[in-house]
Design a protein around this motif. Structure first.
Motif, short mmCIF file in Angstrom:
data_model
loop_
_atom_site.label_atom_id
_atom_site.label_comp_id
_atom_site.label_asym_id
_atom_site.label_seq_id
_atom_site.Cartn_x
_atom_site.Cartn_y
_atom_site.Cartn_z
N SER A 26 22.54 21.73 -65.07
CA SER A 26 23.79 21.11 -64.60
C SER A 26 24.56 22.06 -63.69
CB SER A 26 24.66 20.69 -65.79
OG SER A 26 23.98 19.76 -66.60
N TYR A 27 24.59 23.35 -64.06
CA TYR A 27 25.28 24.34 -63.22
C TYR A 27 24.60 24.47 -61.86
CZ TYR A 27 26.85 28.85 -61.49
OH TYR A 27 27.35 29.86 -60.68
N LEU A 28 23.26 24.53 -61.85
CA LEU A 28 22.53 24.61 -60.59
C LEU A 28 22.76 23.37 -59.73
CD1 LEU A 28 19.13 26.14 -61.79
CD2 LEU A 28 20.93 27.29 -60.48
N LEU A 29 22.86 22.23 -60.36
CA LEU A 29 23.16 21.00 -59.63
C LEU A 29 24.56 21.05 -59.03
CD1 LEU A 29 22.33 18.06 -58.89
CD2 LEU A 29 23.28 17.34 -61.09
N PHE A 30 25.50 21.58 -59.80
CA PHE A 30 26.89 21.64 -59.35
C PHE A 30 27.05 22.56 -58.13
CE2 PHE A 30 31.16 23.57 -59.57
CZ PHE A 30 31.94 22.42 -59.49
N ILE A 31 26.34 23.70 -58.11
CA ILE A 31 26.52 24.67 -57.01
C ILE A 31 25.57 24.43 -55.85
CG2 ILE A 31 27.36 26.44 -58.59
CD1 ILE A 31 24.61 27.82 -58.32
N SER A 32 24.68 23.45 -55.96
CA SER A 32 23.74 23.16 -54.88
C SER A 32 24.46 22.56 -53.68
CB SER A 32 22.65 22.19 -55.36
OG SER A 32 21.87 22.78 -56.35
N PRO A 33 23.85 22.65 -52.48
CA PRO A 33 24.46 22.06 -51.28
C PRO A 33 24.65 20.55 -51.42
CG PRO A 33 22.62 23.50 -50.70
CD PRO A 33 22.59 23.35 -52.18
N LYS A 34 25.27 19.98 -50.40
CA LYS A 34 25.57 18.54 -50.37
C LYS A 34 24.38 17.70 -50.82
CE LYS A 34 25.96 14.87 -47.00
NZ LYS A 34 24.94 14.54 -46.05
N LYS A 35 24.65 16.71 -51.69
CA LYS A 35 23.62 15.80 -52.18
C LYS A 35 24.12 14.37 -52.06
CE LYS A 35 24.40 18.19 -55.66
NZ LYS A 35 25.04 19.36 -55.04
N ASP A 36 23.29 13.49 -51.54
CA ASP A 36 23.67 12.08 -51.43
C ASP A 36 23.23 11.28 -52.64
OD1 ASP A 36 24.77 12.21 -48.69
OD2 ASP A 36 22.70 12.72 -48.16
N VAL A 37 22.12 11.68 -53.22
CA VAL A 37 21.60 10.96 -54.38
C VAL A 37 20.82 11.95 -55.24
CG1 VAL A 37 19.55 10.24 -53.09
CG2 VAL A 37 20.18 8.99 -55.15
N VAL A 38 20.90 11.75 -56.56
CA VAL A 38 20.17 12.59 -57.50
C VAL A 38 19.19 11.73 -58.28
CG1 VAL A 38 20.33 14.07 -59.54
CG2 VAL A 38 22.07 14.22 -57.76
N PHE A 39 17.91 12.09 -58.22
CA PHE A 39 16.88 11.46 -59.03
C PHE A 39 16.67 12.30 -60.29
CE2 PHE A 39 16.05 9.59 -54.94
CZ PHE A 39 15.51 8.34 -55.21
N LEU A 40 16.87 11.71 -61.44
CA LEU A 40 16.68 12.41 -62.71
C LEU A 40 15.37 11.92 -63.32
CD1 LEU A 40 20.12 11.46 -62.85
CD2 LEU A 40 19.85 13.62 -64.05
N VAL A 41 14.38 12.82 -63.40
CA VAL A 41 13.05 12.45 -63.87
C VAL A 41 12.97 12.69 -65.37
CG1 VAL A 41 10.57 12.79 -63.57
CG2 VAL A 41 12.11 13.10 -61.62
N GLY A 42 13.11 11.62 -66.13
CA GLY A 42 13.12 11.72 -67.58
C GLY A 42 14.37 11.08 -68.15
N ALA A 53 18.37 15.22 -54.31
CA ALA A 53 18.08 16.19 -55.37
C ALA A 53 17.18 15.53 -56.41
CB ALA A 53 19.35 16.68 -56.02
N ILE A 54 16.19 16.28 -56.88
CA ILE A 54 15.34 15.85 -57.99
C ILE A 54 15.59 16.80 -59.15
CG2 ILE A 54 12.99 15.46 -58.78
CD1 ILE A 54 12.14 15.15 -55.86
N VAL A 55 15.89 16.25 -60.31
CA VAL A 55 16.20 17.06 -61.48
C VAL A 55 15.23 16.70 -62.61
CG1 VAL A 55 17.93 17.62 -63.23
CG2 VAL A 55 18.63 17.24 -60.86
N THR A 56 14.62 17.71 -63.22
CA THR A 56 13.77 17.48 -64.39
C THR A 56 14.07 18.53 -65.44
OG1 THR A 56 11.86 18.94 -64.02
CG2 THR A 56 11.95 16.93 -62.70
#
Length: 378
Positions: free
Chosen positions: A88-104, A12-15
């Motif tokens: 954060s809510y979209l991240l919580f309900i998203s499918p299985k994630k092994d690693v999250v990259f937070l850009v910023g 997952a990539i989050v910005t």
């Protein structure tokens, strides 16, 4: 490029949402997606106001709408917090994630959400939000708040990616070297290349970027009357941002046909813009490793920049570009006048171009991130 899946990783990539008046963040996100796409089974991108990669099968884009450009500071802060709640809510309900990259460096709520969910977190520190606001009028309180958030994020994240060790030192996080990984991005050298031979370029200097306090654009504007005493120098300034009206007024007040102001240039037109310059100026107070620096060097356009962020990793003074002593108007003007007629300038142009084509290609960036993902998965 052939896909290189690291143990079928779901990434997952989050910005934060992209500013509507500045698409530079979208360029960085697009590059990040292109790097991680061949390394993952599925890529989930959670952002806002973004229009990238919607039609690729294994990339899921989740967008929120967000606009705080015309709001009072307090309302912008509230909307900033609400955006993080939505992300954060979209991240919580998203499918299985092994690693999250937070850009910023300011994404504290998505980082906390990922940690609570037991997901490995990688903070991509492309710059410092706190350093960006400290140069705003009355920005000292906001600076302290954002600086505190950044420090918490640095401590809570499993890993921190910076584009060079110099950036880590500039961000004052070198004490966390046990979790720091080096992962610079890339330049599309098929687009950003030498189109116009350096010998055929006129004495045109330029600025391209955000019109905001931390970029030092005010200092450049103050330097223009000194630079324009040399009648053979023209200046092209392109960008957008909160200081646009001020920039526009100051340039009109000069009443000098050798200064041209351009609105934000389409990304596809940037190589042509850069290929007309003999020198690009970056008078910033703070930076990470700016894309425009990489792109300018790839086009064979030397850069005159301040000694901040990761800039010294690319610019060796008088070899691949030029480092200013400071970003005062006098210093900018003195350096510009010295450089534009320098006999060695064509050689410096060639050195800059060759350096980027060797170190900052797409393939080398994918290799770097394949090693990072292997390091994380071990």
């Amino acid at each position: 490029m052939k896909r290189i899946e690291i143990e079928d990783a779901c990434i997952a990539i989050v910005t934060l949402p992209m500013p509507l008046h500045n698409r530079a963040g979208e360029v960085i996100l697009t590059k990040f997606i292109k790097i991680l796409w061949p390394l993952s089974e599925k890529l989930i991108v959670i952002t806002g106001n973004c229009n990238c990669h919607k039609k690729v099968d294994n990339i899921m884009i989740k967008n929120i709408k967000h606009d705080s450009s015309k709001n009072h500071l307090l309302m912008r802060a509230i909307k900033y917090l609400l955006a993080q709640v939505k992300i954060s809510y979209l991240l919580f309900i998203s499918p299985k994630k092994d690693v999250v990259f937070l850009v910023g460096t300011g994404l504290i709520l998505p980082l906390l959400t990922a940690r609570i969910m037991g997901i490995k977190t990688v903070l991509f520190a492309i710059g410092s939000q706190s350093n960006s606001v400290r140069y705003l009028p009355n920005g000292s309180i906001l600076f302290l708040i954002l600086r505190l958030i950044e420090k918490i994020n640095y401590l809570l994240s499993n890993y921190i990616i910076v584009e060079s060790l110099t950036v880590a030192n500039f961000l004052k996080i070198s004490n966390l070297n046990y979790k720091i990984l080096i992962g610079s991005l890339y330049v599309d050298v098929n687009k950003f290349k030498i189109i116009k031979d350096f010998g055929y370029r006129h004495n045109i200097i330029g600025y391209m970027g955000r019109f905001s306090e931390e970029k030092g654009i005010d200092n450049l504007l103050e330097a223009l009357p000194l630079i324009l005493k040399k009648n053979d120098i023209s200046v092209w300034i392109a960008g957008a941002g909160p200081l646009y009206s001020k920039v526009n007024k100051k340039i009109k007040d000069l009443e000098n046909k050798n200064v041209q102001l351009y609105d934000w240039v389409n990304y596809s037109d940037i190589p042509s813009f850069l290929n007309n310059l003999k020198l690009l100026i970056l008078p910033s107070y703070t930076e990470g490793l700016p894309n425009i620096l990489l792109e300018s060097m790839a086009c064979g356009t030397p850069v005159l920049a301040t000694n901040v962020g990761g800039i010294p990793d690319l610019i060796v003074n008088n070899l691949t570009g030029f480092i200013m002593e400071d970003n005062t108007a006098e210093c900018i003007a003195k350096n510009v006048i010295r450089i534009v007629n320098l006999e060695s300038l064509p050689n410096i142009s060639s050195n800059a171009h060759e350096f980027i084509n060797k170190e900052y290609t797409y393939e080398s960036a994918v290799d770097r991130y394949a090693k990072i993902l292997k390091n994380i998965s071990d």
